[in-house]
Design an enzyme around this catalytic site. Structure first.
Site, mmCIF file in Angstrom:
data_model
loop_
_atom_site.group_PDB
_atom_site.id
_atom_site.type_symbol
_atom_site.label_atom_id
_atom_site.label_comp_id
_atom_site.label_asym_id
_atom_site.label_seq_id
_atom_site.Cartn_x
_atom_site.Cartn_y
_atom_site.Cartn_z
ATOM 1 N N GLU A 1 -30.113 4.784 -6.148
ATOM 2 C CA GLU A 1 -29.684 6.144 -5.004
ATOM 3 C C GLU A 1 -30.511 6.978 -5.454
ATOM 4 O OE1 GLU A 1 -30.910 6.152 -1.598
ATOM 5 O OE2 GLU A 1 -29.815 3.541 -0.895
ATOM 6 N N SER B 1 29.810 -10.648 18.043
ATOM 7 C CA SER B 1 31.348 -9.976 16.606
ATOM 8 C C SER B 1 30.514 -8.747 15.274
ATOM 9 C CB SER B 1 31.705 -11.223 15.735
ATOM 10 O OG SER B 1 31.721 -11.983 16.858
#
Length: 699
Positions: free
Chosen positions: A97, A357
């Site tokens: 580019e 528990s």
């Protein structure tokens, strides 16, 4: 006779040139002024557009857990070329580019001349001659038409951008805004959507594909036009071969790579935690959590695998905490966030459930702290009734007389309730609340003995907070999932010796089939009606909590903490990738002795009111204050509290909350200064070591 006209003509020409020069200068100045006015009218470069990015939530190392689409539906993730992107991709991008990106000032004259010649020959724009900076200018100020005016605007903006930002910043902005088709913007969003991974490590074919897509993002969308995308990728590779940047062999291998034709889902780790972290945040926020993405991925796979074998209606919650810092490093709120049948979007680490528990260790911890029982003390597991309440063990049997250590390891109900009766249910509830746990009682109910077996509501988050407090030596920290969040000050749960004793007992609990004995201190729990299965455990570094059940609270026959939750707990420890860290050494002053070598009062637990027999002498007994009573004695100037005893061998020593408060006089009484408001433990010990203790509430 002919010289005069010649001189006059030369003067005339010079005059015309001066006029033309002046006109040209005026025209140039006018154009410059007009151009300056036009540039000024453009206003500042709209860099704020690039600041509009998706909200991202990352783990403790910066790894992406989850991203959120922007308000308009676009995916745009912030990116830094130096750290977030494969160098191969950056090299290909610049070579294809903008080869002179690092050297030009925003505009490449050679590229513009080439574009102008192409326009002159064809009458239309063939290639724009745009640099990366000019493309960034177009992305910051989108234009629907490609015109000469638009190109001029890009040139001006590119020059401004180069003046205001350095090359690395410009590249970062471009990689954040570049279009990749549909609602994907930026190389990170494209790589995640098309390849299912961050762009840090890309193949040559993937890099070339990402270079090709922004040139025509809609006509090359992988999910609509994969063949067009493939052709564009191959052109990029062919040009790189032509320019000698890659070899023909590498290009051929890259061209053989398949082109994805479907988008992949964006990362979605820890959805419940990330939803909470992102709540109320605006687009653009980068939220750093304390979670570990690798561990989180392992835990979510564990939850899916285990629950797949347990049925389609069950859910699970898993919480992993570094108990020294209070940081949550793993958070699973359900096995599948999108499973409606399991109510997957409900975070089960925050749901209030019955703990079964799992509160028993805190009962034993307070009993150890009060000094009326020791892990090697003997305690009865026999049928007993507390008013109208007659607790029974889970297997409906009784063990007889057992060591306290074994009673907790086997989770026997009767010993736990007997100890809770002596400790006081209200005191247990107050201590847990003080430590940061929000207990939820049935409406209009007060803490009672049933809370020792699960008759109260609590969240997995709060249970893990409490167990992490045991592992920390008795102090809790508020759990946190966001980096920088305040955990507040440490809060007292147990004294260090009692906390160590609880941990020392729990590490001896028999493990499930997939566990190794003596590595993890843990406790399981099953709520009434088989609605909730729990397992909470810790080593010297990490605390992990697991809950299993239905999100709607329906019972599941046979759902038991030991078989449903404990195996997940031990698997979770294994998936941390670290060997269990040893528990700390006992604090100074810890009494470590076998039962026969314990002081006489500690050899056997006796319920409140039962006297300790030490020989032929009269048994020591506190006559006042009465156990469980309330005394109005708090505040400045409060009258002293009388302590009266019967029996025992002189001298008799009074202790309040373990601190000596003087000796009983010959009349077997003493006035002592009342402690501050709250529960207070009064103990009297005689010369033989016999002792009696009462717990009262000062108010």
């Amino acid at each position: 006779m002919t010289a005069a006209p010649t001189t006059s003509g030369a003067a005339s020409r010079r005059h015309r040139w001066r006029l033309a020069g002046a006109a040209l200068a005026v025209a140039v100045l006018a154009c410059a002024a007009g151009l300056a006015a036009w540039v000024a009218a453009l206003g500042p470069v709209p860099f704020d557009r690039a600041a509009e990015v998706s909200t991202t939530v990352v783990d403790r190392h910066g790894k992406l857990l989850r991203a959120y689409a922007m308000a308009d539906g676009r995916w745009r993730l912030p990116v830094h070329a130096a750290t977030d992107v494969d160098p191969t991709y950056v090299d290909l991008l610049l070579a294809y580019e903008d080869q002179r990106f690092r050297s030009h000032g925003g505009v490449d004259p050679q590229a513009l001349i080439r574009a102008a010649l192409q326009f002159a020959r064809s009458g239309e724009i063939v290639s724009g001659g745009s640099t990366i900076t000019m493309q960034l200018a177009r992305l910051l100020e989108p234009r629907s038409r490609r015109t000469v005016g638009a190109k001029l605007r890009q040139i001006v903006r590119a020059l401004e951008i180069e003046r205001l930002r350095d090359k690395d910043q410009i590249l970062d902005l471009y990689l954040t805004l570049a279009p990749f088709g549909g609602n994907l913007e930026g190389v990170r969003a494209a790589s995640l959507a098309y390849f299912g991974k961050e762009p840090k490590r890309l193949s040559l074919g993937q890099a070339a594909l990402l270079v090709a897509l922004p040139q025509s993002p809609e006509r090359r969308r992988l999910d609509r036009h994969p063949e067009a995308a493939r052709a564009a990728r191959d052109r990029v590779l062919a040009r790189m071969v032509h320019e000698g940047r890659i070899s023909a062999e590498d290009a051929a291998a890259a061209q053989a790579e398949p082109v994805p034709h479907l988008r992949q889902p964006m990362p979605l780790l820890a959805p419940h935690a990330t939803d909470a972290a992102a709540a109320g945040r605006r687009d653009g926020a980068v939220i750093r959590t304390t979670l570990d993405a690798g561990l989180q991925n392992n835990l979510e796979a564990l939850a899916r695998d285990r629950l797949a074998a347990m049925g389609p209606d069950l859910s699970v919650g898993i919480l992993v905490v570094d108990h020294d810092s209070g940081e949550v490093i793993g958070h699973v709120g359900s096995p599948d966030y999108f499973d409606a049948r399991r109510a997957g979007q409900v975070d089960m680490t925050r749901a209030v459930r019955s703990p079964g528990s799992t509160l028993k260790p805190f009962i034993y911890g307070l009993a150890f702290e009060d000094g009326f029982v020791h892990p090697e003390s003997l305690i009865d597991d026999r049928p007993i009734r507390f008013g109208n309440y007659a607790p029974e063990n889970f297997d409906m049997t009784f063990q007889g007389t057992v060591p306290v250590r074994k009673a907790l390891q086997l989770s026997l109900n009767v010993p736990a309730i007997a100890l809770l009766d002596r400790v006081g249910a209200s005191r247990l509830a107050a201590r847990l609340k003080q430590a940061g746990a929000a207990l939820v009682l049935p409406r209009n109910e007060v803490p009672g003995l049933a809370m020792g077996l699960g008759g109260v509501g609590i969240t997995l988050n709060d249970l893990v907070t409490l167990y992490a407090g045991i592992a920390r030596g008795g102090d809790t920290l508020a759990l946190r999932e966001n980096v920088g969040a305040d955990t507040g000050e440490a809060r007292r749960l147990l004294d260090p010796i009692a906390a160590w004793q609880v941990g020392n007992v729990l590490i001896g609990t028999p493990p499930p089939d997939n566990g190794i004995h003596g590595r993890i201190a843990f406790k399981t729990g099953t709520s009434y009606g088989y609605r909730d299965a729990w397992a909470i455990g810790f080593d010297g570094r990490t605390t992990i909590g697991v809950w299993v059940g239905r999100a709607d609270g329906a019972p599941i026959p046979g759902l038991v903490g030991r078989t449903a939750a404990a195996p997940i707990l031990f698997d979770a420890f294994a998936r941390t990738g670290k060997l269990p860290a040893p528990l700390p050494r006992p604090p100074r002053g810890t009494l470590i002795a076998s039962n026969p070598k314990l002081p006489l009062p500690l050899r056997r637990f006796r319920p409140a009111g039962e006297l300790v027999r030490s020989g032929t002498e009269q048994t020591l007994h506190i006559q006042f204050p009465l156990n469980g009573s309330q005394i109005e004695a708090a505040g400045l100037g409060a009258a002293p509290v009388p302590v009266k005893v019967a029996g025992g061998v002189l001298p008799l020593t009074v202790m309040i909350n373990g601190i000596p408060a003087g000796e009983i006089d010959s009349r077997r009484q003493r006035l002592v200064a009342p402690p501050g408001p709250g529960f207070a433990r009064f103990t009297v010990m005689d010369a033989t070591g016999a002792a009696d203790t009462v717990v009262v509430r000062i108010q």
